[in-house]
Write a protein that holds these residues in place. Structure first.
Motif: not given
Length: 273
Positions: A15-16, A21-24, A33-35
């Motif tokens: 995810l972007s 953050v919307e999914w969270a 955390d996001v790559c």
């Protein structure tokens, strides 16, 4: 925060930042955390999303982390490519600062069979430059203890052993450098989870990364699919006074939500409220 609220999800490259953050928020996940490596890593590309990302995090109490890709060799020494790795780390810092990320997980890189000394020196120097670059930025850098590769492998990560990890933190000590503790990696060595955590302690620990394995090779299994004693691990870490977050990293997003429930329901002494 309750333990439920402290168990986060690493979305990887799925995810972007905005979508993560919307999914969270939609799934009552307060640490994510996001790559960024699935898309161009360009701070200018976030101008239209900064306000919404920051608002979503603030309104839903979501703490955002960025996780650099371990395939990018922080121990790189080759001309041109070495400069690009510095640019890569600075871009992560710039984007993290822009969107209000709290942490950036970094790695020491990897060496080959005959160039360990030079590459470890390059790794420490590059991390030191990144730490200095991030000194006035919002996110802290968290260095992860890596997994061991088989002796027959040409490539080997650093830092992996307890001696290496301790050496890195001694050499790079800074107010904005913390530890991304990976217990599944630690149990590949004689010191095991307890030895690593007791040696480095909770004070520099900014994240505890969770998946299961059998303690031999690098695996990202769901809790219960391997042999990691999560009950003992939680008791060790929680009894130290650690009140930070945990980060699930295995399977699909749905697998990790299920894994959170598994951990909360199965292991004794873990508050589920």
């Amino acid at each position: 925060m309750s333990l439920r609220e402290r168990i986060g999800v690493d979305t990887g490259q799925r995810l972007s930042i905005a979508a993560a953050v919307e999914w969270a928020a939609d799934n009552d996940v307060h640490y994510v955390d996001v790559c960024l490596d699935g898309t161009p890593i360009d701070p200018d590309g976030y101008d239209d999303e900064v306000a919404s990302i920051r608002a979503t995090c603030a309104e839903n109490d979501v703490s955002l982390g960025l996780h650099t890709l371990s395939a990018v060799n922080v121990a790189e020494t080759s001309a041109h490519i070495a400069d690009a790795v510095d640019d890569y780390l600075r871009a992560y810092v710039d984007i993290g600062d822009l969107v209000g990320a709290d942490r950036i997980i970094v790695h020491g890189g990897y060496h080959f069979t005959d160039d360990r000394e030079d590459r470890v020196a390059a790794s420490k120097a590059r991390l030191r430059r990144a730490i200095e670059y991030a000194a006035d930025a919002h996110p802290d850098l968290l260095l992860e203890n890596h997994n061991v590769e088989p002796d027959t492998s040409e490539m080997h990560y650093v830092p992996v052993t307890l001696e290496e990890v301790t050496d890195y933190f001694d050499a790079l000590a800074a107010p904005n450098l913390g530890w991304a503790f990976n217990p599944p990696h630690a149990r590949q060595f004689p010191a095991d989870i307890e030895g690593y955590f007791e040696a480095l302690g909770p004070d520099i620990c900014g994240e505890v990364r969770l998946n299961d394995n059998d303690g031999e090779i690098e695996e990202h299994l769901a809790p219960g699919e391997g042999t990691l004693d999560f009950d003992a691990m939680f008791q060790l870490i929680e009894s130290s006074g650690y009140d930070g977050h945990y980060m699930l990293a295995f399977g699909t997003l749905e697998d990790m939500l299920d894994g959170r429930e598994y951990l909360l329901e199965r292991y004794s002494g873990l508050p589920s409220a």
